[in-house]
Design a protein around this motif. Structure first.
Motif, PDB file in Angstrom:
ATOM      1  N   VAL A 138      -5.486  -9.887  -8.800  1.00 36.15           N
ATOM      2  CA  VAL A 138      -5.443  -8.592  -8.119  1.00 36.15           C
ATOM      3  C   VAL A 138      -5.224  -8.793  -6.614  1.00 36.15           C
ATOM      4  O   VAL A 138      -4.437  -8.082  -5.985  1.00 36.15           O
ATOM      5  N   THR A 139      -5.901  -9.766  -6.043  1.00 35.03           N
ATOM      6  CA  THR A 139      -5.761 -10.036  -4.604  1.00 35.03           C
ATOM      7  C   THR A 139      -4.332 -10.451  -4.265  1.00 35.03           C
ATOM      8  O   THR A 139      -3.727  -9.933  -3.316  1.00 35.03           O
ATOM      9  N   VAL A 140      -3.777 -11.352  -5.043  1.00 36.37           N
ATOM     10  CA  VAL A 140      -2.417 -11.835  -4.768  1.00 36.37           C
ATOM     11  C   VAL A 140      -1.411 -10.701  -4.937  1.00 36.37           C
ATOM     12  O   VAL A 140      -0.518 -10.518  -4.093  1.00 36.37           O
ATOM     13  N   GLY A 182       1.684  -5.195  -0.655  1.00 40.07           N
ATOM     14  CA  GLY A 182       1.527  -4.705   0.714  1.00 40.07           C
ATOM     15  C   GLY A 182       2.573  -5.279   1.651  1.00 40.07           C
ATOM     16  O   GLY A 182       3.107  -4.572   2.509  1.00 40.07           O
ATOM     17  N   THR A 183       2.880  -6.548   1.473  1.00 40.98           N
ATOM     18  CA  THR A 183       3.905  -7.171   2.306  1.00 40.98           C
ATOM     19  C   THR A 183       5.264  -6.526   2.081  1.00 40.98           C
ATOM     20  O   THR A 183       5.996  -6.226   3.037  1.00 40.98           O
ATOM     21  N   VAL A 184       5.611  -6.286   0.831  1.00 39.40           N
ATOM     22  CA  VAL A 184       6.894  -5.646   0.521  1.00 39.40           C
ATOM     23  C   VAL A 184       6.924  -4.231   1.086  1.00 39.40           C
ATOM     24  O   VAL A 184       7.910  -3.817   1.704  1.00 39.40           O
ATOM     25  N   TYR A 185       5.846  -3.483   0.895  1.00 42.29           N
ATOM     26  CA  TYR A 185       5.794  -2.095   1.369  1.00 42.29           C
ATOM     27  C   TYR A 185       5.931  -2.037   2.886  1.00 42.29           C
ATOM     28  O   TYR A 185       6.741  -1.267   3.422  1.00 42.29           O
ATOM     29  N   TYR A 186       5.149  -2.823   3.599  1.00 38.07           N
ATOM     30  CA  TYR A 186       5.186  -2.752   5.056  1.00 38.07           C
ATOM     31  C   TYR A 186       6.461  -3.359   5.629  1.00 38.07           C
ATOM     32  O   TYR A 186       6.911  -2.956   6.699  1.00 38.07           O
TER      33      TYR A 186
END
Length: 89
Positions: A29-31, A37-41
């Motif tokens: 879940v963390t990964v 989040g990286t892709v979204y931001y």
């Protein structure tokens, strides 16, 4: 030659203790959260860069047109609107 039993190389992976499964699930879940989040931001940042580029381009075009109007002596549209009008009497 002595016939020894072959070692069992396949360990019982799917029957791990519950705490190892819980830690594994938390890690997944963390990964996945970090990757998503990286892709979204990253997409958000690229979108903002593109919109700023469009805004700067449009602003520079309008600024050049305004400078050209000032050089030719024409009044800017803002000055024409705010200038006092003569009475029509």
């Amino acid at each position: 030659m002595i016939n020894r039993p072959r070692p069992n190389l396949r360990r019982n992976v799917f029957h791990r203790p519950w705490y190892m499964q819980a830690v594994d699930a938390a890690h997944r879940v963390t990964v996945l959260t970090l990757v998503a989040g990286t892709v979204y931001y990253s997409a958000f940042t690229l979108r903002m860069l593109y919109l700023n580029y469009k805004y700067r381009t449009q602003y520079s075009i309008e600024e050049r047109e305004e400078m050209a109007r000032q050089r030719t002596g024409e009044e800017s549209p803002v000055a024409a609107v705010t200038a006092p009008k003569e009475s029509m009497n």
